[in-house]
Enzyme design. Structure first.
Site, PDB file in Angstrom:
ATOM      1  N   ARG A 223      43.771  47.884  51.529  1.00 11.58           N
ATOM      2  CA  ARG A 223      44.777  48.902  51.221  1.00 11.58           C
ATOM      3  C   ARG A 223      45.694  49.155  52.407  1.00 11.58           C
ATOM      4  NH1 ARG A 223      41.521  53.796  49.951  1.00 11.58           N
ATOM      5  NH2 ARG A 223      40.040  52.672  51.222  1.00 11.58           N
TER       6      ARG A 223
ATOM      7  N   SER B  75      37.894  55.241  45.615  1.00 12.81           N
ATOM      8  CA  SER B  75      36.810  55.851  44.812  1.00 12.81           C
ATOM      9  C   SER B  75      36.504  57.250  45.322  1.00 12.81           C
ATOM     10  CB  SER B  75      35.566  54.974  44.885  1.00 12.81           C
ATOM     11  OG  SER B  75      35.767  53.777  44.188  1.00 12.81           O
TER      12      SER B  75
ATOM     13  N   HIS C 268      40.539  48.445  42.165  1.00 12.03           N
ATOM     14  CA  HIS C 268      39.447  47.471  42.033  1.00 12.03           C
ATOM     15  C   HIS C 268      39.763  46.464  40.941  1.00 12.03           C
ATOM     16  CE1 HIS C 268      36.557  50.826  43.507  1.00 12.03           C
ATOM     17  NE2 HIS C 268      36.767  49.994  44.515  1.00 12.03           N
TER      18      HIS C 268
ATOM     19  N   LYS D 106      25.159  55.877  50.959  1.00 10.85           N
ATOM     20  CA  LYS D 106      26.182  56.631  50.231  1.00 10.85           C
ATOM     21  C   LYS D 106      25.520  57.409  49.107  1.00 10.85           C
ATOM     22  CE  LYS D 106      30.189  53.620  50.820  1.00 10.85           C
ATOM     23  NZ  LYS D 106      31.217  52.852  50.086  1.00 10.85           N
TER      24      LYS D 106
END
Length: 133
Positions: free
Chosen positions: A89, A126, A16, A40
Site C-alpha cells: 500500500r 483490515s 485483498h 493478533k
C-alpha cells in the site's frame, strides 16, 4: 505455477481481493493462505475467514483459500508453491516485505512478488475496517 497470497484477512478487504484477482492472472493457481497468527486478536476465527474468502472469491478461477500453520515457506515447500504474492500500500510496506522476502528466500527456494495495491484501495486496511465496524 502455483502462488500463495498469505495474510490474516481479518476481515478480507477489496484491496485483498484486488491483489488475489490480479495474482490469478499471472499464475495457474492461487492459494489464499489464511494464517493463524496468535499474536493478533482477531475479529473472526480463522475458519470464518476461510469461509468469507471462499464466498468472496467464488467467481475467480484457480483460487482456493486454505488455513496455514507454521512457517509460510514450509507450507510453500509442502504444497509445491514457488511464489509468494504480497500487496504493497505504501513505502513502509515495502521495507517490511523486502525483509520478509529476503528471509524467506534464505530459508527455502521461494520467490516473492510484490504488487502495488490499486490506488482506490490503498487507504483500506483490515484494521481500519474492524475499527469502523
Amino acid at each position: 505455477m502455483k502462488a500463495i497470497c498469505p495474510g490474516s484477512f481479518d476481515p478480507v478487504t477489496f484491496g485483498h481481493l484486488d491483489i488475489i484477482r490480479r495474482s490469478s492472472r499471472i499464475v495457474d493457481e492461487v492459494i489464499i493462505g489464511v494464517g493463524r497468527n496468535m499474536s493478533k486478536s482477531g475479529l473472526f476465527t480463522p475458519e470464518e475467514r476461510v469461509e468469507m474468502l471462499e464466498e468472496a472469491t467464488a467467481d475467480i478461477p484457480g483460487v482456493r483459500p486454505q488455513l496455514i500453520d507454521g512457517l509460510l515457506v514450509d507450507f510453500c515447500m509442502a504444497h509445491d508453491i514457488g511464489v509468494i504474492v504480497k500487496g504493497l500500500r505504501f513505502a513502509a510496506d515495502f521495507d517490511y516485505e523486502l525483509q520478509m522476502a529476503q528471509m524467506n528466500r534464505q530459508l527455502q527456494p521461494v520467490e516473492t512478488v510484490l504488487l502495488p495495491t490499486s490506488a482506490q484501495w490503498a487507504y483500506v486496511s483490515s484494521t481500519l475496517v474492524r475499527e469502523v465496524a
